[in-house]
Design an enzyme around this catalytic site. Structure first.
Site, short mmCIF file in Angstrom:
data_model
loop_
_atom_site.label_atom_id
_atom_site.label_comp_id
_atom_site.label_asym_id
_atom_site.label_seq_id
_atom_site.Cartn_x
_atom_site.Cartn_y
_atom_site.Cartn_z
N ALA A 323 44.20 42.89 42.45
CA ALA A 323 44.20 42.81 40.99
C ALA A 323 44.69 44.12 40.42
CB ALA A 323 42.80 42.50 40.48
N GLY A 325 45.06 47.39 38.07
CA GLY A 325 44.07 48.30 37.49
C GLY A 325 43.56 49.26 38.54
N GLY A 328 38.29 49.47 42.56
CA GLY A 328 36.86 49.68 42.44
C GLY A 328 36.32 50.45 43.63
N LEU A 329 35.22 51.15 43.40
CA LEU A 329 34.56 51.86 44.49
C LEU A 329 33.57 50.93 45.20
CD1 LEU A 329 33.86 55.23 42.64
CD2 LEU A 329 35.61 54.79 44.37
N LYS A 344 36.12 38.78 43.64
CA LYS A 344 35.56 40.11 43.85
C LYS A 344 34.67 40.12 45.08
CE LYS A 344 34.54 42.25 39.90
NZ LYS A 344 34.22 42.58 38.46
N ASP A 379 31.30 35.85 32.74
CA ASP A 379 30.54 35.00 33.64
C ASP A 379 31.04 35.22 35.07
OD1 ASP A 379 28.67 32.87 34.15
OD2 ASP A 379 30.36 31.52 34.45
N1 LIG Z 1 37.35 40.15 35.43
C1 LIG Z 1 38.35 40.98 35.75
N2 LIG Z 1 39.58 40.81 35.23
C2 LIG Z 1 40.61 41.62 35.55
N3 LIG Z 1 40.50 42.65 36.39
C3 LIG Z 1 39.29 42.89 36.95
C4 LIG Z 1 38.16 42.08 36.66
N4 LIG Z 1 37.12 42.55 37.35
C5 LIG Z 1 37.59 43.61 38.05
N5 LIG Z 1 38.89 43.84 37.81
C6 LIG Z 1 39.75 44.90 38.38
O1 LIG Z 1 39.17 45.34 39.60
C7 LIG Z 1 38.74 46.70 39.49
C8 LIG Z 1 37.42 46.88 40.20
O2 LIG Z 1 36.47 45.98 39.65
P1 LIG Z 1 35.02 46.49 39.21
O3 LIG Z 1 35.15 47.49 38.14
O4 LIG Z 1 34.20 45.30 38.91
O5 LIG Z 1 34.54 47.14 40.57
P2 LIG Z 1 33.67 48.40 40.90
O6 LIG Z 1 33.90 48.68 42.31
O7 LIG Z 1 32.28 48.13 40.48
O8 LIG Z 1 34.30 49.54 39.99
P3 LIG Z 1 33.78 51.06 39.80
O9 LIG Z 1 34.41 51.84 40.87
O10 LIG Z 1 34.30 51.36 38.44
O11 LIG Z 1 32.29 50.97 39.85
C9 LIG Z 1 38.68 47.00 38.01
O12 LIG Z 1 38.92 48.36 37.77
C10 LIG Z 1 39.79 46.11 37.47
O13 LIG Z 1 41.03 46.73 37.60
#
Ligand SMILES: Nc1ncnc2c1ncn2[C@@H]1O[C@H](COP(=O)(O)OP(=O)(O)OP(=O)(O)O)[C@@H](O)[C@H]1O
Ligand SMILES: [Mg+2]
Length: 580
Positions: A323, A325, A328-329, A344, A379
């Site tokens: 995806a 962006g 994520g970590l 995810k 959701d």
């Molecule tokens: N619903 C969504 N729609 C579009 N892109 C998403 C969505 N959820 C996650 N992403 C993309 O995936 C990346 C990682 O998701 P998310 O922020 O949920 O994970 P994380 O590992 O908890 O992140 P962090 O490192 O900020 O804690 C986001 O930065 C975004 O680019």
């Protein structure tokens, strides 16, 4: 259907054991469990009317969470019984199909059956021999064959709207039925402009959609030439009794009311498929999976989502890829171009700055699932043992996913099976959105971002990680949060002012000289992190300077502690009626 093309049957424990109970019993057992669940689900759903009339808002939140627990409990009980007995999967499925043949809620029964049997038979991926894979696509017909709605003749007048009000289950509780119907008709006429005179009648769903403090009357206006327009009227129970709060007549507005970022409605449809078919005519662009989920049938929503994915795969040759962006970590996130969903997967190891566990992450997602999501939390649906065709993965991405989450992925050369993942609607990450939008749109989006943080706070949620990358923008320009691993209840957070330095050495010291406990937050420190310096930060500060003060956050906490349940209107102020 193409399901079979992307799945290989795998029935680890399908063979019947010598102590098998006869297949008839297995099918009947599941049906009894399904009917028991449906009865309790409907009873809990109907309770919303009483809560609304008594203004028992806190209690209605408890009911909403309790209703979600019914399904897993009913499935678990059936699994326990059947696992002990041993089941012939294929035979039981066919018998179950015969038992539910004439039912109006057959598609939900099939999903329930799958929920039970996937666990009893430990099915991986989809097994067309023992599961229900494709419901008849009678859905769009369901309301046409045996209409659920009631039809009314006449133009767009106070009289017509009054007739609709009288046909609802709250008819007796209206404070000013005729006068308010008149006001609604006037507002609707204004919104429809020249089309107002083309209205020939209206179709009404004979039950209301309850959520939070409102009960939505859902109808459609029939225009000449077969055109239809939505007519949604949120009813509220104020000091003078039940009154309409707004009138909504566009598909976009109805989409926002039925958003995937809001909690599920309590609407006793009787025949869900027919209700969904009706709703589909108001919101043709909304995926069926989201419509089912919006009614609290999120498990069947998952079934539909999976079928939509399979259809999408069969339409083109797009591949699953990372995806867009910032990575994520905690989560490894992928998507299929052309299909508006992200997948995810929890990574095996988290980035160094994260001190959460896998179980804690799941707990956060569960917490969100049960909260009032107030239009600001996407959701997320949980899937287990989901199989994807391997050749539809971008190879570089598959490599990365395998590195990120080795324990979650099984790859047999043909399929990639993901042991556990969440699906969410794909949003445009806010950091990217700001970069690609022109100034005015970007400024509006950062103001919306501040509104999102504030709405969440008012709903007792502190997102934890407030950075732009953790929020996304919907097709309707709404800013919605999606990263839950650091989310906390607002009332569990301690908001602190920055202590003034005692000695100069303190300020120079590498380690912080004041204690930073888990749960301590310093709002004054947000400034450099949230919005990049420049015109966007100025716009944000103009609208939301208070977010950087300890006082603002503590005030919201106090209101929470006092039991206040604020209003979150899923429609613009401009649509609200000004009644006396
Ligand atoms: N619903 C969504 N729609 C579009 N892109 C998403 C969505 N959820 C996650 N992403 C993309 O995936 C990346 C990682 O998701 P998310 O922020 O949920 O994970 P994380 O590992 O908890 O992140 P962090 O490192 O900020 O804690 C986001 O930065 C975004 O680019
Ligand atoms: Mg994130």
């Amino acid at each position: 259907m193409a399901e079979t093309e992307i799945e290989t049957p795998s029935r680890a424990a399908q063979a019947s054991s010598p102590t098998s109970i006869p297949p008839t019993d297995a099918a009947e057992e599941v049906l009894a469990a399904y009917e028991g669940w449906m009865e309790r689900f409907r009873e809990m759903t109907r309770r919303a009317r009483v809560r609304f009339l008594n203004r028992e808002w806190r209690e209605s939140q408890v009911d909403a969470a309790a209703r979600m627990d019914l399904y897993p409990a009913a499935v678990a009980a059936a699994v326990d019984t059947l696992r002990a007995a041993g089941v012939d999967g294929a035979d039981a499925r066919d018998r179950f199909a015969a038992l539910i043949g004439g039912r109006a809620d057959a598609e939900l029964a099939e999903t329930f059956y799958n929920s039970v049997m996937r666990r009893v038979l430990t099915i991986v991926g989809v097994d067309p021999a023992t599961e229900f894979t494709a419901a008849g696509d009678g859905l769009t017909q369901a309301d046409a064959v045996q209409p659920l709605h009631r039809s009314f003749e006449g133009g767009l007048t106070g009289q017509t709207v009054a007739a609709l009000f009288r046909a609802t289950e709250l008819a007796d509780a209206f404070a000013e039925l005729e006068g308010d119907a008149e006001a609604c008709a006037r507002a609707a006429r204004e919104q429809l402009g020249a089309d107002a005179d083309r209205v020939r009648g209206a179709d009404l769903l004979p039950f209301l959609f309850y959520r939070n403090k409102a009960a939505y009357m859902v109808a459609r206006l029939r225009l000449e030439d077969g055109e239809v327009r939505p007519l949604l009227v949120p009813l509220v129970n104020g000091p003078r009794g039940v009154r309409p709060d707004a009138v909504l007549t566009t598909p976009d507005e109805v989409h926002v009311v039925f958003s995937f970022a809001r909690s599920y409605f309590h609407a006793d449809t009787g025949r869900p498929a027919a209700a969904i078919a009706f709703l589909h005519t108001l919101m043709p662009a909304k995926p069926l999976n989201e419509l089912y989920t919006s009614l609290g049938h999120n498990k069947h929503g998952k079934t539909e989502l999976y079928r939509e994915l399979v259809r999408q795969l069969s339409r083109g040759d797009a591949r699953f890829e990372r995806a867009e962006g910032i990575r994520g970590l905690v989560m490894s996130v992928f998507t299929l171009p052309g299909y508006p969903v992200v997948f995810k997967v929890i990574r095996d190891e988290f980035g160094a700055s994260k001190n959460v566990t896998r179980d804690a992450v799941k707990e956060k997602y569960r917490l969100v699932f049960r909260m009032d999501r107030v239009g600001r939390l996407v959701d997320a649906q949980e899937f287990e043992e989901l199989a994807f065709p391997r050749d539809r993965f971008d190879p570089a991405w598959l490599e990365e996913l395998r590195r990120d989450a080795p324990s979650a992925i099984r790859d047999d050369g043909r399929r990639v099976v993901v042991r556990h993942l969440y699906t969410e609607r794909r949003l445009r990450p806010l950091d990217l959105y700001l970069r690609e939008s022109d100034d005015e749109v970007a400024r509006a989006a950062v103001v919306e971002y501040g509104n999102a943080i504030k709405d969440l706070a008012c709903a007792n949620i502190f997102p934890g990680d407030l950075l732009l990358k953790n929020f996304g923008v919907s097709r309707h320009g709404r800013v919605i949060f999606y990263d839950y691993d650091e989310l906390a209840l607002l009332t569990d957070v301690r908001f602190r002012a920055m202590p003034t330095a005692r000695y100069e050495e303190d300020e120079m010291a590498a380690d912080p000289w004041f204690s930073v406990n888990d749960g301590d937050v310093f709002p004054e420190e947000f400034v450099p992190f949230l919005v990049p310096a420049g015109p966007l930060r100025e716009a944000f500060m103009d609208a939301h300077r208070d977010l950087f003060t300890v006082r603002w956050w503590r005030e919201i906490q106090e209101r929470q502690a006092a039991g206040e349940i604020p209003d979150f209107f899923p429609y613009p102020q401009t649509r609200r009626l000004k009644l006396d």
